[in-house]
Structures are given as C-alpha cells and as structure tokens.
Design a protein around this motif. Structure first.
Motif, short mmCIF file in Angstrom:
data_model
loop_
_atom_site.label_atom_id
_atom_site.label_comp_id
_atom_site.label_asym_id
_atom_site.label_seq_id
_atom_site.Cartn_x
_atom_site.Cartn_y
_atom_site.Cartn_z
N LEU A 141 0.82 -1.20 0.00
CA LEU A 141 0.00 0.00 0.00
C LEU A 141 0.85 1.25 0.00
O LEU A 141 1.97 1.27 0.51
N PHE A 142 0.33 2.32 -0.56
CA PHE A 142 1.01 3.61 -0.60
C PHE A 142 1.10 4.18 0.80
O PHE A 142 0.13 4.16 1.55
N VAL A 143 2.27 4.69 1.17
CA VAL A 143 2.46 5.30 2.48
C VAL A 143 2.61 6.79 2.27
O VAL A 143 3.50 7.24 1.54
N ASN A 144 1.74 7.58 2.90
CA ASN A 144 1.81 9.02 2.81
C ASN A 144 2.83 9.51 3.82
O ASN A 144 2.62 9.42 5.03
N THR A 145 3.94 10.05 3.33
CA THR A 145 5.00 10.50 4.23
C THR A 145 4.72 11.86 4.84
O THR A 145 5.46 12.32 5.70
N ASN A 146 3.65 12.52 4.43
CA ASN A 146 3.29 13.82 4.97
C ASN A 146 2.43 13.71 6.22
O ASN A 146 2.03 14.72 6.79
N ARG A 147 2.12 12.53 6.64
CA ARG A 147 1.29 12.32 7.82
C ARG A 147 2.09 11.64 8.91
O ARG A 147 3.00 10.87 8.65
N CYS A 148 1.72 11.91 10.15
CA CYS A 148 2.36 11.23 11.28
C CYS A 148 1.88 9.80 11.32
O CYS A 148 0.72 9.50 11.06
N ASN A 149 2.78 8.91 11.64
CA ASN A 149 2.42 7.50 11.74
C ASN A 149 2.03 7.20 13.17
O ASN A 149 2.79 7.45 14.11
N TYR A 150 0.86 6.67 13.37
CA TYR A 150 0.39 6.28 14.68
C TYR A 150 0.28 4.77 14.71
O TYR A 150 -0.26 4.15 13.80
N GLU A 151 0.79 4.20 15.79
CA GLU A 151 0.68 2.76 15.98
C GLU A 151 -0.47 2.49 16.92
O GLU A 151 -0.50 3.00 18.04
N TYR A 152 -1.43 1.74 16.50
CA TYR A 152 -2.58 1.39 17.33
C TYR A 152 -2.44 -0.07 17.73
O TYR A 152 -2.34 -0.96 16.89
N SER A 153 -2.42 -0.28 19.04
CA SER A 153 -2.39 -1.66 19.52
C SER A 153 -3.18 -1.72 20.82
O SER A 153 -3.13 -0.81 21.65
N GLU A 154 -3.89 -2.79 20.99
CA GLU A 154 -4.68 -2.97 22.21
C GLU A 154 -3.94 -3.92 23.13
O GLU A 154 -3.53 -5.00 22.72
N SER A 155 -3.75 -3.50 24.36
CA SER A 155 -3.10 -4.39 25.32
C SER A 155 -4.15 -4.93 26.29
O SER A 155 -5.27 -4.42 26.37
N GLU A 156 -3.78 -5.93 27.07
CA GLU A 156 -4.73 -6.54 28.00
C GLU A 156 -5.09 -5.57 29.12
O GLU A 156 -6.21 -5.57 29.60
#
Length: 179
Positions: A145-160
């Motif tokens: 997939l195309f990655v837009n380098t003009n946006r901040c990358n957020y990592e979403y992860s759910e922990s217990e």
C-alpha cells in the motif's frame, strides 16, 4: 462554420477516407511529442525528423507515440521537415498492407507489436487464474500500500491492561458505583 461543425467534418475525413500516399509523401511512425504541435517521427529506414500538425487537426484529432501518419515534405524546413497530411488508424494500416503499400521496415514493428499484445493478454489471463487460486492471505498483506510520508504515523495496539481498565469502567458505570 462553427467549431463543432468543423470538428465533425475533420473527424469524418480522418476516420472515413482510405488514402494511399503519393510519390512525394511517405509513411512515418510517431516516436514522441515535442510540444507546440510538433512530433518526432522515424521513417522505415530509420531517419528521424520533426513533423508539424496542421491547424485543421489541432484540438480536434490527437496522436500519440506509436501512431503512423502520412506526411508531406517541407522543402524550406531545417528542423521541421514535413507536415502531417493523414493520420493512419488500424483500418487504414490494414488497407495499405493489402494494397502492398506498407513500408517493409514497419512490417516488423507491426508483427512484433501484435506478438507482444498477444503475449501480454496471455500473461494477464495467467495472473487472473493465479489470483483466483490463491488463498485470502494476500488480502491481509498491506505491505504494497502507498504510504503518505506527509502524515504522522500512529501505531494502534490494544493491550490486556487497556481492556481490563475499560471493562472495570463499564461495570462501574452500569452499577452506579463510580467515584
């Protein structure tokens, strides 16, 4: 004559008439556009030169790289050596080949182009069959997939811990024991 009427007559002339080149005209292949209604062409012998598009074709008929045209030579031209008189489409080319007026140098191009088109169609069919046979593993793969380098990358992860905290808050809200 209005612009629409002019366009209608020019298109009818280009698509309808089967023209054979005269003794001073020649068939050339367009290799690229140089802007300002100039096109670079190559002859069947391999000579390259610029041709101009006449005003009647401008903004009415479009040509692209790989198209064939019949040109009239311009004697006073140094860089631009000819002017387009007829644009050849598939039907025109077949007509000229039947009349044996098609240059030998372009016969190889036509056969190679036909072979490459057939080869490309076969490859596309094979790819479609392969895609149908694959398991849905490729649907989860997002690496292409195309990655837009003009946006901040957020990592979403759910922990217990987050899940337990949200469950306790939900329970407190339901029972009304919230602080």
């Amino acid at each position: 004559m209005s612009q629409a009427t002019k366009r209608k007559h020019v298109v009818k002339e280009v698509l309808g008439d089967f023209v054979t080149p005269t003794e001073n005209q020649q068939i050339v292949k367009v290799t690229g556009s140089r802007g300002n209604n100039l096109h670079e062409t190559v002859t069947a012998q391999g000579d390259t030169f610029l041709v101009s598009m006449p005003t009647k074709f401008r903004k009415n008929i479009w040509i692209k790289r790989g198209d064939y045209v019949i040109v009239d030579p311009i004697e006073e031209g140094e860089k631009v050596k000819a002017e387009i008189s007829v644009i050849l489409y598939k039907d025109h080319i077949q007509y000229l080949q039947k009349q044996q007026l098609w240059p030998e140098g372009f016969m190889e191009d036509q056969s190679a182009q036909d072979k490459s088109n057939k080869q490309q169609e076969k490859e596309e069919e094979m790819e479609e069959k392969d895609e149908e046979d694959e398991v849905s593993d490729s649907e989860d793969d997002e690496s292409d997939l195309f990655v837009n380098t003009n946006r901040c990358n957020y990592e979403y992860s759910e922990s217990e811990e987050e899940e337990e905290d949200s469950e306790e808050e939900d329970e407190e809200n339901r029972t009304g024991n919230g602080s």
